[in-house]
Scaffold this motif. Structure first.
Motif: not given
Lengths: 894, 150
Positions: B38-39, B35, B53, B48-51, B43
């Protein structure tokens, strides 16, 4: 006729579409239903649900949500080809949907229900479809809303709302393909994601996939104004019996347009909280004893009568209460107690704006309107974090960005908006004056100024030039820590726009040179002529719902209502005549001076209405000492706050939902507050308590009000800028002051023709850099800056009265850069000691790159973390506004 | 982990199109997509991190849980399916105390099912690390993982 431009037909019916309208929008506006799921009026269409298909002349199926009609176009909404395509989609959607409609929160408002009944979908003709009901566990982690993905139709409205309107992007499509579903990052529960719980997705969701946890419908709704920040969103409070059970945005409100943040939408539980004060309390032998109103008022009247002489009484009014409440408290102080010792919490926030802008432009409020933001060309945002502090205003900024606005963010911290900025300047905290003056120098050097504006509408330009001569750009770079090329870029972007608007808040004012900071911004706006025209201006965003109104009402030691100076003889005569009494010509004490005077023992009695200075003022130990040293303290509040605990007498006030009145928001907009329920217990509206107390003290006239409306009418006669702020004119719409009479519609943009200064011209102020009062040193190497968090409000008396809000955010963590944390060997979440010269507090650490190196950030909401025990009480010399945004601290591992 | 990412990102410019190659590099380094990494990608590329993912979950090549030292892939292709692959998976789950798509606490075993290993004649079959195990029966499960005691 000019805006109705395109003629076309739908099923042979002649339709006129407005310019820019899509086929779907034109159809819906003309009362023709075309089924649709993924269309939302505030979002860019994606044409993904395929339910809004229509057939054009060439027999092609086109999405009506994405396509605009052309002149003479003919479309049809039904044909065998269309039915075949659309009914199949609808049947598949229904087959994949959990159909427990009667017990679904969205029953009767569901778009899929509407579509299913439109196509007449019957269980019988579903037999040939393979039902594939998914079995995804419901995400009920969030205390206010829940996600049931088994009812999701994958329209993507929630994803687009969260991303495009909020800029949060907590959710997106995940596992695309057969198993597509909306997912948070790492598919974790919503509570652990970066969701801000605003509930905008719940409002936008067309089906029952996103619903509020509490779904009871109210039996009546009351239109009123939100009681939280200075944006002043329109809300409808839902009432059942004598309880407020819901709150929803007013879709027709000019600023909020139906949008709300987590506080406005969900944090209303404080109203009916059992801890509310319901009866007056008198302190006897150190304990509070319940008293009747008669007894309490008698006690107060007798005590206060002894402090009418000299400077022994002072009042602090409330930025949370209505204009009517505030007006009466200052009238009480001036008429009944004979002095001008009245102040409000603007002292610790926007007093520098009021002082500085009044001197340079003639008026200390926002020059332009919040509803202009979305059409802006260039936004210059400095020392403010709208995402956290003014969430709905930040939604308007997101709208502006979608419309192509340029954004310059100036903030030492990497705030959320910085991500969307064309330029983010992270200067050293406390160096704003040098930075802005540097920008002005660049603008003048590159000849980007509006010389005509300077020559015709301003004065003192030579003095400004003189002070700029000594300013060297290398020095600017050295002090601010920002590469000079970047400053140049910002100066050009700002100056080259036809109109550029400055927005700022407490990051500018809460400094020991706060007034200078505002002067600098005023210089910048004037030099480029960005004042007195649409989409420009200098806009201090006020933090509290009615801090603007509290100042407007004259709850300041130097002005009567409507900013009329107490020192001016004519003004005083007018008020003496109206109030039928002698009035003091001397300025009163400012809040920090009151506290000083109380410590010395000169100030003996205080009346504090709806404020919690023990929690909200810097160096709070000093405040406690001051209040404890008083002979007599009255606190009037809705909860027994930290400050109320110190009182000798507590009056229970009524909350915003229990009284009629008006709030003035950040853009000078006076809006009605309406009574939704009767006051809880024996509490009374604040204006009524003050009136009754004055009458008890012998006032024969001047305080015999029976309704808030009567108070508003008196204000209108005495404060010219409020001349038209009477209830019958404010019923349907709000008005922005100056509003001189019933007929006057108000003033959305200030300074258009002339400045309200003595000469009618705006004034440049020469400036020099002064460093903050308490610089870091070896012992205290870090800089602490404070601010607000979206979930709580001020000292969190109202928001934290709801356990659910505390579940979202409780203790205020210390935000620290990873490299600083590494030096101290700290792990995310561990408790640390934060120590300043004034004391120490304990708080959990949050390691984040939002904070640059050597800067730590804390909010000041939690009564347990008590951030203001350690902040500095160093003040701006002009306005006595404390330097909340800068003090030296040390962080220690426990 | 931050240093690892600094190294990985050094050959990229931080464009949106870098997301997939970056994720691939991370998976090569860790065997899955942590995780935190991916963050870091989110950045770095400004998405965005949800994208991020969302992008990662589209591709079956990416894993979100770490691999065990012994990685078991049970074939669920047509031939294996009809010869009882589901039962085999259940058996392995019981024996190793691990759920499909997960890894044991001691990081020794991870289990997943795959579409087809391409050796249908050997059904039901599985791949344990690099080795194909053919014609597996429930009895074989114990033998295959004999080192494991419940």
């Amino acid at each position: 006729m000019s805006e109705l431009e395109v003629n076309f037909t739908i099923d042979g019916l002649k339709i006129k579409a407005k310019k820019g309208e899509t086929i779907l929008q034109a159809a819906l506006r003309n009362g023709i239903y075309i089924p649709h799921l993924c269309y939302h009026p505030h979002l860019k269409p994606t044409g993904s649900c395929r339910l809004c298909l229509v057939e054009n002349e060439e027999s092609r199926l086109i999405t009506s949500c994405e396509n605009q009609p052309t002149e003479g176009m003919e479309v049809s909404t039904t044909s065998p080809k269309l039915d075949n395509a659309k009914i199949t989609v609808a049947r598949l959607l229904v087959a994949n949907h959990q159909t427990d409609c009667l017990t679904c929160a969205q029953d009767n408002q569901c778009k899929l229900q509407e579509i299913s009944s439109y196509f007449g979908i019957d269980e019988k003709n579903m037999d040939n479809l393979r039902y594939s009901i998914t079995d995804i566990p419901i995400d009920d982690s969030n205390p206010f809303l829940k996600r049931n993905l088994n009812k999701c139709v994958l329209c993507g409205i929630c994803v687009r709302t969260c991303r495009d309107r909020l800029g949060v992007s907590a959710i997106d499509f995940g596992y695309r393909g057969y198993n597509t579903r909306i997912s948070t990052f790492s598919d974790g529960p919503l509570l652990e994601s970066n969701c801000v719980s605003c509930g905008e997705c719940v409002v936008a969701c067309p089906v029952g996939a996103l619903v509020n946890n509490e779904n009871q419908k109210p039996d009546r709704e009351v239109k009123t104004t939100c009681t939280y920040c200075g944006v002043g969103c329109g809300i409808y409070l839902g009432v059942r019996g004598s309880k407020v059970i819901s709150s929803r945005g007013d879709p027709h409100h000019p600023l909020s347009k139906g949008n709300l943040c987590v506080k406005g939408r969900y944090a209303f539980k404080f109203i009916n909280n059992p801890d509310r004060l319901t009866t007056p309390l008198i302190k006897k032998n150190g304990d509070f004893v319940e008293a009747s109103w008669d007894e309490a008022l008698e006690f107060a009247a007798e005590k206060l009568s002894g402090y009418r002489e000299g400077y022994s009484f002072a009042a602090i009014s409330s930025a949370r209460c209505t204009n009517e409440d505030n007006y009466l408290l200052q009238k009480f102080t001036r008429v009944m107690m004979g002095n001008n010792n009245v102040d409000n919490s603007a002292r610790s926030c926007h007093a520098p704006s009021v002082a500085a802008l009044a001197e340079t432009l003639g008026s200390g409020a926002m020059s332009n309107s919040i509803d202009e933001i979305e059409d802006s060309e260039c936004l210059f945002i400095i020392g403010t974090n709208p995402t956290q502090s003014y969430p709905v205003l930040s939604m308007r900024i997101m709208d502006a960005l979608a419309n192509g606005a340029k954004l310059i963010v100036v903030d030492p911290r990497d705030i959320e908006l910085a991500e969307y900025a064309d330029l983010h300047i992270q200067h050293n905290p406390g160096t704003d004056v040098v930075l802005i003056m540097g920008m002005i120098k660049i603008i003048l050097e590159e000849n980007l100024q509006d010389q005509e504006f300077i020559d015709s509408r301003c004065e003192n330009f030579e003095q400004l030039l003189e002070s700029l001569e000594k300013l060297d750009l290398d020095y600017v770079e050295q002090i601010t820590g920002v590469n000079v090329d970047k400053i140049k870029e910002a100066a050009r972007m700002y100056a080259n726009s036809d109109a550029a608007a400055i927005f700022y808040s407490l990051g500018i004012t809460e400094h020991s040179h706060g007034t200078d900071n505002v002067f600098a911004l005023s210089n910048l706006a004037l030099v480029t002529g960005n004042i007195g025209k649409p989409l420009a201006g200098i806009n201090p965003i006020r933090g509290q719902n009615n801090v603007q109104g509290s100042c407007d009402m004259g709850c300041l030691p130097d002005v009567f209502p409507g900013y009329q100076k107490v020192e001016e003889k004519e003004v005083r005569h007018k008020f003496q005549k109206a109030w039928n009494t002698e009035l003091s010509p001397n300025k009163g004490m400012k809040m920090p001076e009151m506290m000083e005077s109380a410590v010395k023992g000169d100030l003996k009695a205080m009346y504090i209405m709806g404020e919690n200075p023990v929690h909200s003022e810097p160096d709070s130990k000093n405040i406690v000492d001051a209040l404890e040293n008083l002979d007599f303290l009255i606190v009037q509040d809705i909860f027994l706050t930290e400050t109320a605990m110190l009182a000798d007498l507590v009056f229970p006030g009524a909350s915003f939902a229990e009284k009629d009145g008006t709030f003035a928001n950040a853009d000078r907009r006076v809006q009605r507050v309406r009574q939704a329920i009767k006051p809880v217990g024996d509490s009374k509206p604040d204006w009524q308590i003050i009136s009754e107390l004055a009458q008890k003290m012998g006032a024969s006239t001047g305080f015999n009000f029976t309704r808030g409306e009567e108070v508003a009418a008196e204000i209108a006669t005495l404060a010219p800028i409020y001349g038209g702020m009477v209830y019958h004119c404010l019923e349907d719409e709000s008005r922005q002051w100056p509003c001189l009479s019933d007929e006057h519609v108000g003033t959305p943009i200030l300074h258009q023709d002339v400045f309200a200064t003595k000469t009618g011209k705006a004034k440049f102020i020469p400036l020099h850099y002064r460093p903050p009062a308490e610089l870091p040193d070896e012992e205290y190497p870090l800089v602490l800056t404070t601010g607000r968090i979206i979930y709580h409000y001020h000292s969190s008396t109202m928001t934290a009265a709801d356990e659910s809000m505390k579940k979202l955010y409780d203790l205020d963590p210390v935000e620290m850069n990873p490299s600083d944390a590494e030096k101290l060997d700290l792990v995310d979440g561990e408790q640390v000691r934060v120590i300043s010269r004034r004391g120490e507090i304990r708080a959990p650490i949050k390691i984040t790159e939002r904070s640059p190196e050597s800067l730590v950030f804390m909010a000041f909401h939690s009564p347990e973390t008590k951030t203001n025990l350690i902040t500095s009480s160093a003040c701006d010399p002009v306005t006595k506004t404390p330097e909340f945004k800068y003090c030296a601290v040390r962080v220690e591992k426990i | 982990m931050h240093e690892d990412f600094e190294e990985i990102k050094s050959t990229y410019k931080g464009k949106k199109s870098d997301i997939i190659p970056l994720l691939q590099d991370i998976q090569i380094k860790y065997g899955y997509l942590p995780g935190e990494m991916m963050q870091e990608v989110s950045r770095f590329v400004g998405v965005s991190k949800s994208e991020v993912f969302g992008v990662a979950t589209f591709y079956s090549q990416f894993r979100f849980t770490p691999k065990g030292r012994t990685h078991v892939m049970v074939c669920k292709g047509t031939a294996c399916h009809v010869s009882g692959a589901d039962k085999i998976i259940e058996g392995i789950e019981r024996h190793l105390g691990v759920k499909e798509g997960d890894v044991t606490f001691d990081m020794e075993y991870s289990l997943e099912s795959v579409g087809c290993l391409g050796c249908c004649a050997l059904a039901p079959c599985a791949m344990v690390n690099d080795e194909i195990k053919s014609n597996i029966s429930l009895k074989d499960v114990k033998r295959l993982f004999s080192k494991r005691k419940n």
